[in-house]
Scaffold this active site. Structure first.
Site, PDB file in Angstrom:
ATOM      1  N   HIS A 125       0.827  -1.201   0.000  1.00 22.48           N
ATOM      2  CA  HIS A 125       0.000   0.000   0.000  1.00 22.48           C
ATOM      3  C   HIS A 125       0.868   1.261   0.000  1.00 22.48           C
ATOM      4  CE1 HIS A 125       1.167   0.604   4.160  1.00 22.48           C
ATOM      5  NE2 HIS A 125       0.890  -0.678   4.374  1.00 22.48           N
ATOM      6  N   ASP A 178       4.015  -4.490   3.658  1.00 21.87           N
ATOM      7  CA  ASP A 178       5.453  -4.739   3.737  1.00 21.87           C
ATOM      8  C   ASP A 178       5.723  -6.117   4.336  1.00 21.87           C
ATOM      9  OD1 ASP A 178       4.477  -3.997   6.232  1.00 21.87           O
ATOM     10  OD2 ASP A 178       5.920  -2.384   6.566  1.00 21.87           O
TER      11      ASP A 178
END
Length: 421
Positions: A57, A331
């Site tokens: 994102h 991540d």
């Protein structure tokens, strides 16, 4: 327990190389090399068949603020969506039904930051980052005529974790990819948290929760990390009883820097060390030297991506016209995937980072090849004979990590003693 791990399939040792292996240059001595723009060129030796993009994102508000430190003001105006990122979209479950409950998102909504915004929310900066990623993909796949110029759900599948920042990131990417051209509402598919495969699922996998909780607790107590943590805690004036770690510090620090918000001046001299120790911590948590950890973190996702490739090649896909899979994630998804591929460069993936996996077919031999890029840089995967990796070699590299849904569940719910580190 050992039998289950053996059944998971180790067909050969995988080199876990941690250097960054970036191949952006054409190798004149190899037929497998090609210029980045050549894959959809009829003159290329390879014909592009399928693309899968796994991406983080965009920039967001921090998950937590560093305690006892002057807080940044996360005002709601930092979250306003640019007009060019707006599209008509609908969030559904994997079968097209109503969006599932979102307990992770609900937990963010309970944490209001100074300034009035919630934690973990995609910002205007983050929306623009994903729009730019979409534009890059547009140059590569739409302008080359691989994809239609208008969004077509038969061609493009959009999947996201059931968290607002990843859903909005997917929306912004699609807006950039198709320049807001869609004939119908864009479906963004999600699933319930207990069955999520787009991040390491501590809630849905008992064994992973046991393994990870031990590693998380241990990571901040490792001698070098603990000593540095004590030093920075003292330098920032954080009370000894406050629970902090380098990942938390990094998260708040990077969020502030990205949005031009003030950061404690002490962190200027600590920035490199914070980055290093955050990566050291996450490496300890995922422990890439132990296959089972990465299996449980990303095994089902890797299996799904390999299944998408096989479905395309065998003509068994339920959507035979599908050319692009978009996976909006985190991540903590990209890092273990990079580790499994052997290309983690010991740097935290930036906002909007992407791993792109392309399936190609050689025009003369019809043999399938896979090409992987990370943040728009072609990668030589350890265990592959070239940047264009023969599919058999690519599958061999990932065979130690890929987990079918049934085997994943068997491992996750194993009753045998799995608490030993």
């Amino acid at each position: 327990m050992r039998n289950l791990w053996t059944k998971a399939g180790v067909f050969g040792s995988v080199s876990m190389a941690f250097g960054s292996m970036l191949w952006s240059q054409k190798n004149p001595d190899s037929d497998q090399a090609s210029s980045p723009s050549g894959e959809t060129d009829p003159s290329s030796s390879y014909e592009l068949k399928l693309v899968q993009v796994l991406f983080r994102h965009g920039a967001r508000t921090p998950l937590k603020s560093i305690p006892d430190v002057m807080e940044a003001q996360w005002v709601p105006t930092l979250l306003e969506p640019p007009a060019h990122t707006q599209i008509n979209y609908e969030v559904t479950d994997l079968n097209g039904g109503p969006r599932p409950p979102a307990p992770v998102e609900d937990s963010y909504r309970k944490n209001i930051l100074s300034g009035g915004s919630f934690s973990g929310q995609l910002t205007t900066v983050g929306m623009q980052q994903l729009y730019e990623l979409g534009k890059r993909l547009r140059t590569r796949y739409v302008e080359s005529s691989f994809l239609s110029s208008t969004f077509n759900p038969a061609e493009v599948y959009v999947r996201s974790t059931n968290i607002v920042r990843t859903i909005e990131s997917a929306k912004c990417l699609v807006a950039g990819l198709f320049q807001q051209k869609e004939k119908e509402i864009v479906p963004i598919f999600t699933t319930a948290s207990e069955s999520e495969i787009l991040y390491p699922n501590y809630h849905g996998c008992k064994l992973l929760k046991i393994l990870a909780s031990h590693r998380w607790a241990e990571s901040s107590t490792l001698p070098d990390i603990a000593a540095d943590l004590q030093s920075i805690q003292s330098a920032l004036g954080i009370a000894a009883h406050q629970h902090i770690d380098f990942i938390l510090i990094r998260d708040d620090m990077v969020a502030r820097e990205t949005h031009g918000l003030p950061c404690p001046s002490v962190l200027d001299t600590w920035r490199t060390k914070v980055e290093q120790r955050a990566v050291d911590m996450i490496c300890h948590v995922y422990e890439p030297s132990k296959r089972e950890n990465l299996q449980l973190c990303v095994g089902p996702l890797i299996h799904k991506m390999l299944a998408n490739i096989e479905g395309k090649l065998q003509g068994t896909s339920s959507e035979p016209k599908r050319k692009l899979f978009l996976y909006s994630a985190h991540d903590t998804t990209l890092i273990p995937c990079l580790m499994a591929l052997g290309i983690f460069d010991m740097k935290w993936p930036p906002y909007a980072a992407d791993i792109t996996v392309e399936l190609h077919q050689h025009r003369q031999t019809n043999k399938p090849f896979v090409k992987v890029s990370y943040i728009d840089q072609d990668q030589l995967i350890p265990g592959c004979s070239g940047v264009y990796c023969p599919l058999d070699e690519f599958k061999q590299v990932l065979s130690s990590y890929s987990l079918s849904s049934d085997l994943y569940q068997s491992l996750c719910n194993s009753k045998e003693d799995s608490t030993k580190p």
